[in-house]
Design an enzyme around this catalytic site. Sequence first.
Site, PDB file in Angstrom:
ATOM      1  N   LYS A 120       0.818  -1.217   0.000  1.00 51.28           N
ATOM      2  CA  LYS A 120       0.000   0.000   0.000  1.00 51.28           C
ATOM      3  C   LYS A 120       0.854   1.271   0.000  1.00 51.28           C
ATOM      4  O   LYS A 120       0.533   2.242  -0.670  1.00 51.28           O
ATOM      5  CB  LYS A 120      -0.928  -0.023   1.226  1.00 51.28           C
ATOM      6  CG  LYS A 120      -1.989  -1.119   1.107  1.00 51.28           C
ATOM      7  CD  LYS A 120      -2.788  -1.285   2.373  1.00 51.28           C
ATOM      8  CE  LYS A 120      -2.058  -2.006   3.481  1.00 51.28           C
ATOM      9  NZ  LYS A 120      -1.701  -3.398   3.206  1.00 51.28           N
ATOM     10  N   ARG A 163      10.886  -0.135   8.899  1.00 49.24           N
ATOM     11  CA  ARG A 163      11.287  -0.604  10.219  1.00 49.24           C
ATOM     12  C   ARG A 163      12.812  -0.521  10.305  1.00 49.24           C
ATOM     13  O   ARG A 163      13.508  -0.853   9.336  1.00 49.24           O
ATOM     14  CB  ARG A 163      10.845  -2.056  10.468  1.00 49.24           C
ATOM     15  CG  ARG A 163       9.370  -2.225  10.774  1.00 49.24           C
ATOM     16  CD  ARG A 163       8.960  -1.612  12.119  1.00 49.24           C
ATOM     17  NE  ARG A 163       7.534  -1.745  12.385  1.00 49.24           N
ATOM     18  CZ  ARG A 163       6.607  -0.832  12.077  1.00 49.24           C
ATOM     19  NH1 ARG A 163       6.948   0.307  11.504  1.00 49.24           N
ATOM     20  NH2 ARG A 163       5.340  -1.039  12.378  1.00 49.24           N
ATOM     21  N   GLU A 188      15.210   1.987  18.214  1.00 50.59           N
ATOM     22  CA  GLU A 188      14.399   3.164  18.523  1.00 50.59           C
ATOM     23  C   GLU A 188      13.565   2.999  19.791  1.00 50.59           C
ATOM     24  O   GLU A 188      13.138   3.987  20.389  1.00 50.59           O
ATOM     25  CB  GLU A 188      13.481   3.505  17.341  1.00 50.59           C
ATOM     26  CG  GLU A 188      12.350   2.492  17.122  1.00 50.59           C
ATOM     27  CD  GLU A 188      11.423   2.899  15.964  1.00 50.59           C
ATOM     28  OE1 GLU A 188      11.935   3.227  14.877  1.00 50.59           O
ATOM     29  OE2 GLU A 188      10.200   2.873  16.168  1.00 50.59           O
ATOM     30  N   HIS A 212       9.895   8.330  13.967  1.00 50.26           N
ATOM     31  CA  HIS A 212       8.736   7.475  13.675  1.00 50.26           C
ATOM     32  C   HIS A 212       7.444   8.310  13.615  1.00 50.26           C
ATOM     33  O   HIS A 212       6.472   8.029  14.311  1.00 50.26           O
ATOM     34  CB  HIS A 212       8.614   6.353  14.708  1.00 50.26           C
ATOM     35  CG  HIS A 212       7.988   5.116  14.125  1.00 50.26           C
ATOM     36  ND1 HIS A 212       8.468   3.860  14.362  1.00 50.26           N
ATOM     37  CD2 HIS A 212       6.919   4.956  13.305  1.00 50.26           C
ATOM     38  CE1 HIS A 212       7.711   2.978  13.719  1.00 50.26           C
ATOM     39  NE2 HIS A 212       6.771   3.622  13.063  1.00 50.26           N
TER      40      HIS A 212
END
Length: 328
Positions: free
Chosen positions: A154, A234, A263, A295
């Site tokens: 997507k 990621r 993170e 993020h």
Amino acid sequence: MKIAFFGSKRYDQRFFDEANSKHNFEIHYFESHLNEQTAPLAQGHDVVCAFVNDTLSSSVLKSLSENGIKHVAMRCAGYNNIDLDVASSLEILVSRVPAYSPHAVAEHTIALLLALNRKVHRAYNRVREGNFALDGLLGFDLYGLTAGVIGTGKIGVNVARILKGFGCNVIVSDPYPNAECEAMGVKNVDLNELFQASDIVTLHCPLTKDSHHLIDAAALSQMKDGVTLLNTSRGALIDTQAVVNGLKSGKVGYLGLDVYEEEGDLFFEDHSGKVIQDDLFARLNTFPNVLITGHQAFFTREALQNIAHTTLGNIAEFEEKGKCNNSV
Ligand code: NAI
């Protein structure tokens, strides 16, 4: 349904309270992340709502199960932080939000690219200090460059479409060729071909055992000198030490990150008054050609509305039918 909501921020509460006016679930917001120490807070609830940096290891899931939890409703798309085998053996249903705004993440990826290639992050600081010199701000045109998109789900397909609009020669790599890409005339190639041909490499595949450190020293050695590397998927898709070496040697010309391997100890919290203990992250922050955001690619109004609406919809469906279309 009583929901234990972990890692809660003010913006989560705002959007979930709005969406909950339709359901009237009892939501208890906990600021702490879900981990072994905090899992007992779930006692007395039916559902746990968690996010990307919560820990859903075997021991945490066992503790949740002992405390009566039957459903872990992830308010995100990725689920690499959950031990799915253990969840299944404990009969805990795991649901997620498969798509909340692929446009948000795709557009943020392009924001990183445009900031890096025109050095907007440096120009901003200079102009605020009254420095209007252009030395060091030389950019490059995106038009005519080859951009390699890894993963055409997507998000990747939207990135490919936007890059086509800039006049890039877009190539993609995905084990499952995407019909929309084919219709745009975008070729699906194998990873090695993508590494060798691309001026820009952008990552949009999930983190799995197979894709862990997809970008390592061997992958970088195949890439063009001065390649622009973007990761909004990621952190562990990239071997950070190998990329730091690549930045030092000039192999990597520009690096745009919204995610980072480690993170979990940093992102989503204010550490501005503390000493950052992660030396690799600190080193990354010293390069003028590196731009890191914490993020936030998903973080648009539209995405937060969709996240809240779908997560609570998943919980309502589970309550009604004991299963859920968005289970993983
Ligand atoms: P998706 O599931 O629609 O598409 C992923 C695509 O990657 C699939 O077409 C799949 O076939 C492909 N793929 C899987 N392994 C691959 C590999 N080794 N090499 C090449 N392609 C591979 O996922 P979507 O929604 O496009 O999201 C992609 C990733 O973006 C998510 O897995 C998530 O980790 C990340 N993400 C990051 C956000 C952020 O705020 N930074 C927000 C949302 C998602």
